[in-house]
Each structure stands twice: as C-alpha cells, then as structure tokens.
Design an enzyme around this catalytic site. Structure first.
Site, PDB file in Angstrom:
ATOM      1  N   TYR A 106       0.824  -1.209   0.000  1.00 18.73           N
ATOM      2  CA  TYR A 106       0.000   0.000   0.000  1.00 18.73           C
ATOM      3  C   TYR A 106       0.865   1.269   0.000  1.00 18.73           C
ATOM      4  CZ  TYR A 106      -3.911  -3.116   1.053  1.00 18.73           C
ATOM      5  OH  TYR A 106      -4.867  -4.104   0.997  1.00 18.73           O
ATOM      6  N   ASP A 166      -2.312 -11.127   8.433  1.00 22.64           N
ATOM      7  CA  ASP A 166      -1.517 -12.237   7.899  1.00 22.64           C
ATOM      8  C   ASP A 166      -0.055 -12.157   8.306  1.00 22.64           C
ATOM      9  OD1 ASP A 166      -3.444 -13.665   5.980  1.00 22.64           O
ATOM     10  OD2 ASP A 166      -3.680 -11.564   5.457  1.00 22.64           O
ATOM     11  N   HIS A 409       4.739  -6.838  -4.075  1.00 24.18           N
ATOM     12  CA  HIS A 409       3.335  -6.967  -4.426  1.00 24.18           C
ATOM     13  C   HIS A 409       2.541  -5.714  -4.163  1.00 24.18           C
ATOM     14  CE1 HIS A 409       2.117  -7.361  -0.271  1.00 24.18           C
ATOM     15  NE2 HIS A 409       3.062  -8.239  -0.092  1.00 24.18           N
ATOM     16  N   TYR A 490     -11.512  -0.839  -0.568  1.00 27.47           N
ATOM     17  CA  TYR A 490     -11.555  -0.459   0.850  1.00 27.47           C
ATOM     18  C   TYR A 490     -10.250   0.192   1.283  1.00 27.47           C
ATOM     19  CZ  TYR A 490      -8.493  -3.813   3.342  1.00 27.47           C
ATOM     20  OH  TYR A 490      -7.411  -4.483   3.852  1.00 27.47           O
ATOM     21  N   ARG A 491      -9.232   0.092   0.445  1.00 26.91           N
ATOM     22  CA  ARG A 491      -7.905   0.556   0.815  1.00 26.91           C
ATOM     23  C   ARG A 491      -7.074   0.485  -0.453  1.00 26.91           C
ATOM     24  NH1 ARG A 491      -4.650  -3.092   5.263  1.00 26.91           N
ATOM     25  NH2 ARG A 491      -3.022  -1.630   5.860  1.00 26.91           N
TER      26      ARG A 491
END
Ligand code: ADP
Length: 547
Positions: A106, A166, A409, A490-491
């Site tokens: 992110y 996670d 990622h 959502y993000r």
C-alpha cells in the site's frame, strides 16, 4: 541504488529553498535532538520485511526514488509530536506520519509527496502502556507491533488473545488507522478499538471517546478503553484513512482466549465459486462461521510453499490452469480449484455443532472435502492459519514474495456483496485484465459477513520496468472497471489514492467536498500528509499533484 541523475540530496519538499530547508532542519534538531532528524541522503536500500526502509517504498511500483522523503523525524513523545507539527506549520514542510511503515503493498513508509518528511512515530514511541486483564483491553503507542503486543500479553499470564493480520510485523495502531483486518472474531481492527489520543495538524492534542473526560486526580478516564463513543459526535472515524491528525495512543479490546478448530474445505471445479459464496453468506451472517474465513484460489497452495513460479512453470505469461491443477493433485489439498480456510471457536460441543452445520451445507457442493489440521503435514499452510486465527502472529505469508525474482506486491482490494453473482463479475474483470497484462491471478475472498473483501495480490519483479508497468496498468484498469460496475476499494496504495477517491463520487463528489472542508479547517497550512487517501489541502489542490 540509483538516484535521479545529478540530483542533489536530500530531495527537497515542494516550494522551499535548500537554505531555508537547512535552517528548518537545524531548528528542529535543536528542539527534539540532533539524532532525531535524519536526512535521507544515502543510497536507498529496499531491505526486506523485517528490515524495511523508512525512506521510500520498498515495493516501489514506479522508480525507486519517485516517492522518496527528504528526512525522517523520530519524536519521542506526544509533546515532541506537537513540537514537530508546530515547526512544520512555521516552515510549511509537509510531514507524513507512519507508525512502523510496514504497510507493504500500500506504499510502505513512503510519503505521497516527494521530499516530504516522514514522521516515524514507532521508533521511540513503542510502549504497551497498559494491559487490563479484567476489562480485556490494552492501550498502545504507534511502535507496538503484533509480535510485541503478543509477547506483552503472554508475559502477563492472562488468557487473552490479540488479533493479528496475515503478517505480524506491522503496527497494531497503524493497521487499525488504515482499517486493516485480522482473522479472529476481533478481526475488524478499527471496530475493536476503544479510545484515541490525536495530535491535530495545528498542534493541539485531543482524546476521543471517554478519554475526553479527565479521570480523578489527572488520571486517564477509567472507561477510556470500555466505551467507544463518549459524548457528542463520534470523531474517531475521521482519523482513519485520512490526513486529519496524528494518532499517538490507541486503545484496543482483547479477546478472552478460547478453544478453536481451523479446517479447510477444497472445491473441485473452478466455476463453483458463485455457489460457494451463496453457501457462505447465510453461514457468515448467522455467525456459524466464527471468524473472517478466506476462500483462496488453489494457485495459492503453490505460492505459499515458498517455491518460485519457475519451479512450477517455465513458460511465458500466466501459469495455465491445467498446470496448477497438475501440481495441486500431488499436494495435500489434492486436485481442486478453490480452498476455503475457516475456524470455529468455543467449547467442544459448541464447535462440534458448528462444524456439523458447515459440513452439511458445504457438502451440498459436489466434490467438496473438509480437512482438519491433524490430517495435514506439519508444514502445510493450514497450521499457519491455526496460529493467525487464534491471534498468534506469524510471517508465513512472506513466502509469496518468492514467486518472482525481486518479488514485490500490490493489492487490488474491492468490496463486494457476499453474493455469487457480484463476486463473479469482479473475478471476470480481474481475469480479463490479468490475461491482458500477462499477470498471474491470485484471488482471495475474505468474507466479513454481508460483504467480502476481494483481495487480489499482484506480484511483480521490482527490477523489471516492464513487470512494474504491467502491474501498475493492470491495477489502474481494474479500479476503473470495478467502479463502472459499482464496486470500490476499501484501501489502496498511495499512488492509486486519487483514482480510488475519485470513484467515490456520488452526488457530484459530495464526500470529497466534505473531506476537503474538514481538511482545510483542521490543517489550514496543509502540512499533514498532503494527498493521503486522495485528500489534498487547499495549498496543493489543482496544481498537478493528483494522479
Ligand atoms: P504498519 O507498520 O502497520 O504496516 P504503517 O505505520 O505503515 O503501518 O501505517 C499505515 C498508514 O497509516 C501510514 O502510511 C499512515 O498513512 C497511516 N498511519 C499510520 N500510523 C499513523 C498514525 N499514528 N497517525 C496517523 N496516521 C497514521
């Protein structure tokens, strides 16, 4: 690491001369200590998850030094955060708060504006301030990771759980502020927080909820971690996914430890997922499913072994479905297309009752098989789910990064109704775009209850401009396709924030107008994380910063 040719370091914030910048740095060093303002003038090092940089995004999707800071500031207390904020207002230098900066996928620790200063709260403000075994709650500073909170709770000897995502290396507070999720019944991290302390962009401190009412003799309010709302408008939400304040303390509820059983269910056919979703919905809403379960495509069984893609397939482009199935056949999950990971909680007879219903309902889907941990080898991923789903932090999910060399990622994370038809629309658009850009599709559905977080992990090779560009373009295309169908994220990664914010445009962009009104009122000089979540202060609006 290469830097932009001939550029003088550190990179400067916008609209400031080097002279004035140096003067500003000298002044802040005098106030909070020489060592607590560190210039970003050395080569950039991506490091790895446990040694992540706070100078840039370790998982850069553009060039490594595109989203780079000018310096990192390490405040040691709420007062030093206030001092820093007042200083930033004086010099009009943008500051970008992070808790630990492990927000990989992110944007990591990177500021949205090139040359902004990263305010690394976690390095020195890293205490578990309180664990209350009777109230089952805690109060933490930004630098407390899931591992650290887990250790602290264990050390008390009380039978309490934390909730972890996670990966356990991130900040408990930072994750909640970004509205991340975990996998015990307390998996909604913002939903399970209770009380905040926030430094506003002009330097004042506020406490929210019951914290606003001073306790006896200057103590913290005894209900600060017991009642979320306090009195008056509920402000906590505006300090999440925003740039309206710097959160310096946050309370969380801890779950009383309980017995639990994790299981997996495999499904034979690729096209059974709409039926699987239809089966999940009533079970989730009725809370027969005890946590946020995950439905993963079987390709993930290959990826979580930690072996690279080249081990399974050496052809060009995405790994074909037949190849995935061929490998799966010899793995514990067997020949299947989808794997569902769930957990039930509570005493024996309670769990048995729930498992009976789960077996019966999923049993209606042809070819499904339920497996329990004791039937699976010790290194199977289900054992790592057992830990995560009972609040024990792990790092297993990092194995993904081996899929490609220099693996990094990015997430596509839209929200879908928990319905077969909706999920099908989203998956089909993902599949189409992944094929177009030659990327392996890694879909996971995290089912909260009425909605599911559809998480698509785009793995790319950081050393390959072509691999990065494909992931970048693919994500942009998916965000736009999804919005056209009525689905929103959502993000998102900092570089996609403008695009995503622009999709939430009902009523002529009414929500962004409200956000901008709040931003300009709370942060008149626009110093706090300009551009975070697509919210730009007046000073930056319409000047070409939006992407
Ligand atoms: P983690 O280490 O848990 O992955 P980060 O510290 O990177 O999380 O936080 C994620 C994002 O949330 C940051 O980029 C920042 O925008 C925001 N954030 C984190 N902590 C705070 C905080 N204490 N105050 C305000 N915003 C924060």
């Amino acid at each position: 690491a290469p830097r932009k040719q001939g550029e003088e370091l550190p990179v400067l914030p916008p609209d400031i001369t080097r002279e004035r910048f140096n003067e500003a740095v000298a002044e802040l060093r005098k106030e909070i200590g020489e060592a607590n303002v560190e210039l970003n003038d050395k080569p950039l090092v991506d490091g790895w998850y446990m040694e992540h940089p706070n100078t840039h995004d370790a998982f850069h999707i553009l060039e490594q030094d595109d989203t780079v800071s000018s310096a990192t500031i390490y405040p040691g207390s709420t007062e030093e955060v206030q001092t820093t904020v007042r200083w930033a207002n004086k010099y009009l230098i943008p500051i970008y708060p992070i808790s630990m900066g492990r927000n990989l996928g992110y944007g990591g620790a990177a500021p949205r504006i090139r040359g902004a200063m990263v305010l690394d709260l976690g390095k020195r403000m890293n205490k578990v301030l309180k664990i209350d075994p009777d109230n089952c709650s805690c109060l933490v500073e930004p630098g407390v990771s899931y591992f650290a909170l887990y250790e602290a709770v264990q050390a008390t000897g009380y039978p309490l759980w934390i909730d972890t995502p996670d990966l356990g290396g991130g900040s408990v507070l930072g994750n909640a502020v970004d509205r991340g999720v975990g996998y015990t019944p307390y998996g909604d991290h913002f939903g399970c927080h209770c009380g905040m302390e926030v430094v506003l962009p002009t330097g004042e401190v506020v406490r929210t909820g019951m914290g606003a009412l001073p306790g006896k003799d200057g103590e913290d309010n005894p209900c600060w971690q017991s009642f979320q709302y306090g009195y008056g408008p509920y402000n906590d939400g505006i300090f999440t996914q925003s740039n309206f304040g710097i959160v310096t303390k946050m309370g969380f509820w801890l779950m009383p430890a309980t017995e639990h059983t994790s299981y997996l269910i495999t499904f034979r056919d690729e096209d059974q997922y709409p039926q699987i979703m239809q089966t999940i919905r009533p079970l989730a809403i009725n809370k027969v499913l005890g946590n946020v379960p995950q439905l993963r495509h079987v390709i993930q069984e290959l990826a979580v072994t930690g072996k690279p893609k080249s081990h399974f397939y050496d052809g060009e482009g995405p790994i074909p479905r037949e190849v995935i199935r061929k490998w799966a056949k010899d793995m514990p999950c067997g020949d299947c297309s989808w794997v569902f990971y769930g957990t039930v909680y509570g005493p024996d007879d309670f769990r048995k009752g729930q498992l009976d219903i789960i077996r019966r309902e999923f049993g209606k889907i042809e070819g499904s098989r339920l497996m329990l941990p004791e039937k699976l080898p010790q290194d199977h991923y289900l054992h790592s789910r057992v830990s995560v789903c009972s609040g024990v932090p792990v790092l297993r999910e990092l194995d993904w990064l081996n899929w490609l060399p220099n693996g990094a990622h990015l997430f596509f994370a839209p929200i879908a109704p928990t319905s077969g038809e909706d999920v099908k629309k989203l998956f089909e658009l993902c599949r189409k775009r992944h094929e177009e850009y030659g990327i392996d599709l890694f879909p996971t559905l995290c089912v909260a209850s009425r909605e599911s977080h559809v998480i698509v992990n785009l793995v790319y090779d950081r050393s390959s401009p072509a691999s990065k560009k494909a992931a970048y373009d693919c994500l942009r295309a998916m965000i736009s396709d999804a919005a056209a169908g009525g689905y929103g994220e959502y993000r998102t990664h900092i570089l996609f924030a403008d695009q995503v914010a622009n999709t939430y445009n009902w009523g002529g962009g009414a929500l962004m107008k409200l956000n901008e009104t709040l931003k300009d009122a709370l942060d008149p000089n626009g110093i706090l994380a300009p551009g975070r979540n697509g919210i730009w202060p007046e000073r930056y609006r319409g000047k070409g910063y939006e992407i």
